[in-house]
Design a protein around this motif. Structure first.
Motif, PDB file in Angstrom:
ATOM      1  N   GLU A 196       2.509  10.341  -6.083  1.00 21.04           N
ATOM      2  CA  GLU A 196       1.640  10.380  -4.901  1.00 21.04           C
ATOM      3  C   GLU A 196       0.172  10.495  -5.284  1.00 21.04           C
ATOM      4  OE1 GLU A 196       0.674   9.879  -1.098  1.00 21.04           O
ATOM      5  OE2 GLU A 196       2.710   9.749  -1.936  1.00 21.04           O
ATOM      6  N   SER A 197      -0.156  11.221  -6.333  1.00 18.90           N
ATOM      7  CA  SER A 197      -1.552  11.356  -6.736  1.00 18.90           C
ATOM      8  C   SER A 197      -2.128  10.019  -7.190  1.00 18.90           C
ATOM      9  CB  SER A 197      -1.685  12.390  -7.858  1.00 18.90           C
ATOM     10  OG  SER A 197      -0.977  11.985  -9.018  1.00 18.90           O
ATOM     11  N   CYS A 209       0.818  -1.222   0.000  1.00 17.74           N
ATOM     12  CA  CYS A 209       0.000   0.000   0.000  1.00 17.74           C
ATOM     13  C   CYS A 209       0.849   1.268   0.000  1.00 17.74           C
ATOM     14  CB  CYS A 209      -0.927   0.009   1.215  1.00 17.74           C
ATOM     15  SG  CYS A 209      -2.169  -1.295   1.213  1.00 17.74           S
ATOM     16  N   SER A 261      -9.419   3.070  -2.551  1.00 19.39           N
ATOM     17  CA  SER A 261     -10.398   2.976  -3.619  1.00 19.39           C
ATOM     18  C   SER A 261     -10.302   1.610  -4.287  1.00 19.39           C
ATOM     19  CB  SER A 261     -10.167   4.095  -4.648  1.00 19.39           C
ATOM     20  OG  SER A 261     -11.083   3.987  -5.713  1.00 19.39           O
ATOM     21  N   ARG A 273      -5.134   3.847  -3.248  1.00 18.97           N
ATOM     22  CA  ARG A 273      -5.331   3.490  -1.840  1.00 18.97           C
ATOM     23  C   ARG A 273      -6.727   3.867  -1.390  1.00 18.97           C
ATOM     24  NH1 ARG A 273       0.319   5.414  -0.335  1.00 18.97           N
ATOM     25  NH2 ARG A 273      -0.681   7.436  -0.137  1.00 18.97           N
ATOM     26  N   LEU A 287      -1.056   7.070  -6.141  1.00 16.53           N
ATOM     27  CA  LEU A 287      -1.180   6.247  -4.933  1.00 16.53           C
ATOM     28  C   LEU A 287      -2.419   6.624  -4.140  1.00 16.53           C
ATOM     29  CD1 LEU A 287       2.545   6.161  -3.742  1.00 16.53           C
ATOM     30  CD2 LEU A 287       1.251   4.313  -4.832  1.00 16.53           C
ATOM     31  N   ARG A 288      -2.711   7.919  -4.038  1.00 11.22           N
ATOM     32  CA  ARG A 288      -3.897   8.361  -3.308  1.00 11.22           C
ATOM     33  C   ARG A 288      -5.166   7.857  -3.983  1.00 11.22           C
ATOM     34  NH1 ARG A 288      -1.257  13.431  -2.684  1.00 11.22           N
ATOM     35  NH2 ARG A 288      -2.491  14.252  -4.434  1.00 11.22           N
ATOM     36  N   ARG A 289      -5.145   7.826  -5.310  1.00 13.58           N
ATOM     37  CA  ARG A 289      -6.320   7.350  -6.042  1.00 13.58           C
ATOM     38  C   ARG A 289      -6.534   5.857  -5.835  1.00 13.58           C
ATOM     39  NH1 ARG A 289      -6.563   4.823 -10.717  1.00 13.58           N
ATOM     40  NH2 ARG A 289      -4.424   5.368 -11.285  1.00 13.58           N
ATOM     41  N   GLU A 346     -14.866  11.344  -5.374  1.00 13.77           N
ATOM     42  CA  GLU A 346     -13.695  11.145  -6.226  1.00 13.77           C
ATOM     43  C   GLU A 346     -14.099  10.614  -7.592  1.00 13.77           C
ATOM     44  OE1 GLU A 346     -11.276   8.595  -3.896  1.00 13.77           O
ATOM     45  OE2 GLU A 346     -10.300  10.232  -2.804  1.00 13.77           O
TER      46      GLU A 346
END
Length: 363
Positions: A81-82, A56, A90, A88, A84-86, A123
């Protein structure tokens, strides 16, 4: 054959300490397919949780120094990072060992589940509107829809009276209900992969069985890929399709659960099984493995189990042990494998746990 949902290749995660560099994960490789439950089995300190967090990209303060983690054809080790945020929360959700670490004590359980639903829906709408070039406007009815979805998720997780219990706070839930609430939050985004790190620890046997049965149902109903981390052989035996045996941050053996737990080929797997309470006769003292786990500082130039292994040879201490395939999907990292079958099977048949009739209960 289609690509696996998750592919971990030669993953190496390290921590820098005052004593030196800790090689927490030291070259682990495995896959998880859609609609499959893969278990990671090993004693404390074997690198199970660090492996899960590395997937993760939550390994901080550690660092992935080599290897690749590919999820649905996206390399997470090089993703920004963007991205990964999308992904993680989701596409990939994680359930931690202690639900109190996930739940906010000052917010009701229903609010927290609804928040997860709302964030995911927002999102999704934002991505669509960005594609269309249309600004996002907040919809007040979204809160009501999220609350209804939260109650629906609580009901799916077998939380009694979900509508009235949605206003309860975490401290008003039992340990089992808190774990179900955390599972509801994890599933709010309808992920493709669920990572569960020791999700049944400290739960009573009946509640544990209910949670494990829920995992199998999710696998079947949603075609969900699940990575289940546990030190409990019984949990792995009754729930998983395949198992990965981890020791010293390395994969010692992997393959179908029925094969690995009834015909173990690696000395460590045999030692682990022989120490299980489920493999002891009534009144018999539970065995413990001789020696101590290896010091992770500095890593291992050879087999990490060599100093505790009765079959060790000079070759075992000369370098990295290659992984060989003994049978279809059954792989082992041992120069002496396959070992001769012991006079008595290292994994005795044990009575099933009350989990509703799993096919693997006799293992």
């Amino acid at each position: 054959m289609s690509d696996p949902l998750l592919r971990v290749e030669d993953l190496q995660t390290q921590y820098h300490t005052t004593r030196g560099t800790v090689h927490a994960v030291d070259g682990a490789s495995f896959t998880v397919d859609r609609g499959e439950i893969v278990g990671i089995l090993g004693e404390s300190g074997s690198g199970k949780s660090v492996t899960a967090r590395s997937i993760c990209r939550l390994e901080d303060p550690g660092k992935i120094v080599d290897g690749a983690v590919t999820f649905d054809r996206t390399d997470l080790t090089t993703a920004d990072e963007s991205t990964l945020r999308r992904i993680r929360g989701s596409d990939i959700s994680m359930v931690f060992q202690d639900p109190t670490e996930t739940l906010n004590p000052v917010s009701s359980v229903g609010e927290q589940i609804a928040e997860a639903v709302r964030i995911h829906d927002t999102e999704e709408r934002q991505r669509l509107l960005d594609y269309l070039g249309v600004p996002l406007f907040r919809n007040r009815s979204a809160w009501s829809d999220a609350h209804e979805r939260a109650i629906e998720l609580m009901d799916q997780m077998d939380i009694p009276n979900p509508e009235s219990r949605s206003s309860a706070y975490p401290h008003e839930f039992s340990g089992g209900l808190r774990q179900r609430a955390v599972l509801a939050i994890a599933l709010a985004s309808e992920p493709s992969l669920l990572i569960a790190d020791e999700p049944t620890t400290a739960l009573d046997t009946t509640t544990q069985a209910d949670i494990l049965r829920r995992f199998r149902t999710l696998r079947d109903e949603r075609d969900l890929g699940i990575l289940l981390i546990s030190h409990d052989i019984g949990v792995i035996a009754q729930t998983c399709d395949r198992v990965v045996v981890l020791y010293g941050g390395q994969v010692m053996e992997s393959g179908p659960v029925e094969t690995v737990l009834t015909e173990p080929a690696h000395p460590y797997t045999r030692a682990l099984l022989s120490c299980s309470v489920r493999n002891s006769e009534p009144g018999e003292r539970v065995r413990s493995a001789d020696g101590s786990p290896p010091d992770p500082v500095g890593g291992h130039v050879a087999c990490p189990f060599a100093d505790r292994c009765q079959y060790a040879t000079p070759t075992c201490r000369e370098g990295r042990i290659p992984t060989t395939e003994l049978d279809d999907g059954h792989r082992v990292a041992c120069v002496e494998a396959p070992l001769d079958a012991p006079a008595e099977s290292p994994h005795r048949r044990a009575p099933p746990m009350p989990d509703g009739g799993a096919d693997r209960d006799s293992i």
